[in-house]
Scaffold this motif. Sequence first.
Motif, PDB file in Angstrom:
ATOM      1  N   VAL A  55       0.870  -1.173   0.000  1.00 43.65           N
ATOM      2  CA  VAL A  55       0.000   0.000   0.000  1.00 43.65           C
ATOM      3  C   VAL A  55       0.906   1.221   0.000  1.00 43.65           C
ATOM      4  O   VAL A  55       1.653   1.440   0.945  1.00 43.65           O
ATOM      5  CB  VAL A  55      -0.923   0.013   1.239  1.00 43.65           C
ATOM      6  N   ARG A  56       0.859   2.011  -1.067  1.00 42.85           N
ATOM      7  CA  ARG A  56       1.717   3.184  -1.179  1.00 42.85           C
ATOM      8  C   ARG A  56       0.903   4.457  -1.026  1.00 42.85           C
ATOM      9  O   ARG A  56      -0.059   4.671  -1.748  1.00 42.85           O
ATOM     10  CB  ARG A  56       2.405   3.216  -2.537  1.00 42.85           C
ATOM     11  N   GLY A  57       1.321   5.272  -0.083  1.00 36.80           N
ATOM     12  CA  GLY A  57       0.759   6.606   0.045  1.00 36.80           C
ATOM     13  C   GLY A  57      -0.484   6.709   0.901  1.00 36.80           C
ATOM     14  O   GLY A  57      -1.195   5.738   1.148  1.00 36.80           O
ATOM     15  N   ALA A  58      -0.725   7.957   1.339  1.00 40.10           N
ATOM     16  CA  ALA A  58      -1.829   8.248   2.253  1.00 40.10           C
ATOM     17  C   ALA A  58      -3.189   7.962   1.629  1.00 40.10           C
ATOM     18  O   ALA A  58      -4.091   7.451   2.308  1.00 40.10           O
ATOM     19  CB  ALA A  58      -1.738   9.705   2.712  1.00 40.10           C
ATOM     20  N   GLY A  59      -3.372   8.273   0.362  1.00 42.40           N
ATOM     21  CA  GLY A  59      -4.668   8.052  -0.276  1.00 42.40           C
ATOM     22  C   GLY A  59      -5.066   6.592  -0.289  1.00 42.40           C
ATOM     23  O   GLY A  59      -6.222   6.256   0.012  1.00 42.40           O
ATOM     24  N   ASN A  60      -4.134   5.723  -0.622  1.00 43.20           N
ATOM     25  CA  ASN A  60      -4.430   4.283  -0.635  1.00 43.20           C
ATOM     26  C   ASN A  60      -4.655   3.750   0.777  1.00 43.20           C
ATOM     27  O   ASN A  60      -5.541   2.919   0.995  1.00 43.20           O
ATOM     28  CB  ASN A  60      -3.317   3.518  -1.339  1.00 43.20           C
ATOM     29  N   ARG A  61      -3.862   4.231   1.738  1.00 42.67           N
ATOM     30  CA  ARG A  61      -4.049   3.809   3.137  1.00 42.67           C
ATOM     31  C   ARG A  61      -5.438   4.228   3.613  1.00 42.67           C
ATOM     32  O   ARG A  61      -6.167   3.429   4.198  1.00 42.67           O
ATOM     33  CB  ARG A  61      -2.970   4.413   4.038  1.00 42.67           C
ATOM     34  N   ARG A  62      -5.821   5.472   3.349  1.00 39.94           N
ATOM     35  CA  ARG A  62      -7.151   5.946   3.753  1.00 39.94           C
ATOM     36  C   ARG A  62      -8.253   5.106   3.105  1.00 39.94           C
ATOM     37  O   ARG A  62      -9.238   4.755   3.762  1.00 39.94           O
ATOM     38  CB  ARG A  62      -7.343   7.414   3.353  1.00 39.94           C
ATOM     39  N   GLY A  63      -8.092   4.815   1.815  1.00 35.46           N
ATOM     40  CA  GLY A  63      -9.090   4.029   1.109  1.00 35.46           C
ATOM     41  C   GLY A  63      -9.302   2.675   1.759  1.00 35.46           C
ATOM     42  O   GLY A  63     -10.451   2.248   1.963  1.00 35.46           O
ATOM     43  N   ILE A  64      -8.212   1.993   2.091  1.00 34.16           N
ATOM     44  CA  ILE A  64      -8.321   0.667   2.716  1.00 34.16           C
ATOM     45  C   ILE A  64      -8.959   0.766   4.092  1.00 34.16           C
ATOM     46  O   ILE A  64      -9.895   0.028   4.407  1.00 34.16           O
ATOM     47  CB  ILE A  64      -6.937  -0.016   2.788  1.00 34.16           C
ATOM     48  N   TYR A  65      -8.478   1.677   4.924  1.00 30.48           N
ATOM     49  CA  TYR A  65      -9.007   1.745   6.293  1.00 30.48           C
ATOM     50  C   TYR A  65     -10.443   2.243   6.336  1.00 30.48           C
ATOM     51  O   TYR A  65     -11.208   1.851   7.218  1.00 30.48           O
ATOM     52  CB  TYR A  65      -8.073   2.557   7.197  1.00 30.48           C
ATOM     53  N   ASN A  66     -10.847   3.075   5.394  1.00 28.51           N
ATOM     54  CA  ASN A  66     -12.248   3.509   5.344  1.00 28.51           C
ATOM     55  C   ASN A  66     -13.161   2.423   4.803  1.00 28.51           C
ATOM     56  O   ASN A  66     -14.365   2.445   5.057  1.00 28.51           O
ATOM     57  CB  ASN A  66     -12.380   4.784   4.510  1.00 28.51           C
ATOM     58  N   ALA A  67     -12.619   1.465   4.057  1.00 24.34           N
ATOM     59  CA  ALA A  67     -13.425   0.386   3.480  1.00 24.34           C
ATOM     60  C   ALA A  67     -13.386  -0.898   4.311  1.00 24.34           C
ATOM     61  O   ALA A  67     -14.088  -1.855   3.978  1.00 24.34           O
ATOM     62  CB  ALA A  67     -12.938   0.088   2.054  1.00 24.34           C
ATOM     63  N   PHE A  68     -12.571  -0.935   5.371  1.00 20.12           N
ATOM     64  CA  PHE A  68     -12.457  -2.139   6.193  1.00 20.12           C
ATOM     65  C   PHE A  68     -13.839  -2.614   6.617  1.00 20.12           C
ATOM     66  O   PHE A  68     -14.607  -1.826   7.184  1.00 20.12           O
ATOM     67  CB  PHE A  68     -11.646  -1.839   7.466  1.00 20.12           C
ATOM     68  N   PRO A  69     -14.170  -3.894   6.381  1.00 20.45           N
ATOM     69  CA  PRO A  69     -15.463  -4.412   6.833  1.00 20.45           C
ATOM     70  C   PRO A  69     -15.604  -4.306   8.358  1.00 20.45           C
ATOM     71  O   PRO A  69     -16.662  -3.976   8.862  1.00 20.45           O
ATOM     72  CB  PRO A  69     -15.451  -5.873   6.391  1.00 20.45           C
ATOM     73  N   GLN A  70     -14.524  -4.584   9.080  1.00 21.15           N
ATOM     74  CA  GLN A  70     -14.516  -4.470  10.534  1.00 21.15           C
ATOM     75  C   GLN A  70     -13.068  -4.283  10.977  1.00 21.15           C
ATOM     76  O   GLN A  70     -12.228  -5.152  10.725  1.00 21.15           O
ATOM     77  CB  GLN A  70     -15.098  -5.712  11.198  1.00 21.15           C
ATOM     78  N   LEU A  71     -12.792  -3.166  11.612  1.00 20.26           N
ATOM     79  CA  LEU A  71     -11.450  -2.953  12.143  1.00 20.26           C
ATOM     80  C   LEU A  71     -11.227  -3.874  13.335  1.00 20.26           C
ATOM     81  O   LEU A  71     -12.160  -4.150  14.097  1.00 20.26           O
ATOM     82  CB  LEU A  71     -11.268  -1.501  12.578  1.00 20.26           C
ATOM     83  N   PRO A  72     -10.005  -4.331  13.519  1.00 18.41           N
ATOM     84  CA  PRO A  72      -9.736  -5.203  14.652  1.00 18.41           C
ATOM     85  C   PRO A  72      -9.596  -4.408  15.945  1.00 18.41           C
ATOM     86  O   PRO A  72      -9.377  -3.200  15.933  1.00 18.41           O
ATOM     87  CB  PRO A  72      -8.392  -5.838  14.284  1.00 18.41           C
ATOM     88  N   THR A  73      -9.709  -5.117  17.049  1.00 19.46           N
ATOM     89  CA  THR A  73      -9.262  -4.593  18.332  1.00 19.46           C
ATOM     90  C   THR A  73      -7.850  -5.127  18.510  1.00 19.46           C
ATOM     91  O   THR A  73      -7.609  -6.327  18.355  1.00 19.46           O
ATOM     92  CB  THR A  73     -10.167  -5.069  19.479  1.00 19.46           C
ATOM     93  N   ILE A  74      -6.921  -4.224  18.791  1.00 22.80           N
ATOM     94  CA  ILE A  74      -5.511  -4.595  18.887  1.00 22.80           C
ATOM     95  C   ILE A  74      -5.107  -4.637  20.355  1.00 22.80           C
ATOM     96  O   ILE A  74      -5.273  -3.651  21.075  1.00 22.80           O
ATOM     97  CB  ILE A  74      -4.622  -3.601  18.120  1.00 22.80           C
ATOM     98  N   THR A  75      -4.597  -5.776  20.777  1.00 21.08           N
ATOM     99  CA  THR A  75      -4.067  -5.926  22.131  1.00 21.08           C
ATOM    100  C   THR A  75      -2.555  -6.090  22.028  1.00 21.08           C
ATOM    101  O   THR A  75      -2.075  -7.151  21.614  1.00 21.08           O
ATOM    102  CB  THR A  75      -4.679  -7.155  22.839  1.00 21.08           C
ATOM    103  N   PRO A  76      -1.805  -5.034  22.350  1.00 21.29           N
ATOM    104  CA  PRO A  76      -0.348  -5.144  22.243  1.00 21.29           C
ATOM    105  C   PRO A  76       0.210  -6.060  23.325  1.00 21.29           C
ATOM    106  O   PRO A  76      -0.292  -6.097  24.442  1.00 21.29           O
ATOM    107  CB  PRO A  76       0.138  -3.706  22.434  1.00 21.29           C
TER     108      PRO A  76
END
Length: 138
Positions: A55-76
């Motif tokens: 994934v290159r660049g802010a536009g593509n990153r935004r596109g993917i994260y805005n289209a995510f069916p469900q974002l995960p919960t991250i437990t570090p």
Amino acid sequence: MAGQIVNEQGVNEQDANEKIVKRLIDCINDRHIEVMDELFHDDAVMHWPQSGEVVRGAGNRRGIYNAFPQLPTITPRRLLSGGNLVVAEALLDYGGPAYETVFIFEFRDGRIAKETAYWSEAFQAPEWRSQWVEISST
């Protein structure tokens, strides 16, 4: 401060980089993905070797994260850092499938320049190895 990189403002860069990774995790968990624009360079690259995607660049990153069916919960689980690198081990929970994940973040000028992520669903350890291993709870 031997062994530590301190920037011109007197801030330990490793600590600053770890804070950025923690903020990234928080913004995803809080579903405020717009914060990612503050944390990543506009030309940042996200590399997912298992699927072969880049994934290159802010536009593509935004596109993917805005289209995510469900974002995960991250437990570090653990953060390790040195120089311009932060490695994060975490559990990604999508409300069903959960993935053991390792992120490698490369920094430039106080922001994320590259993220490489490896993930796998947990699996049952094979019986044939049982005499040589311990089973961890995490």
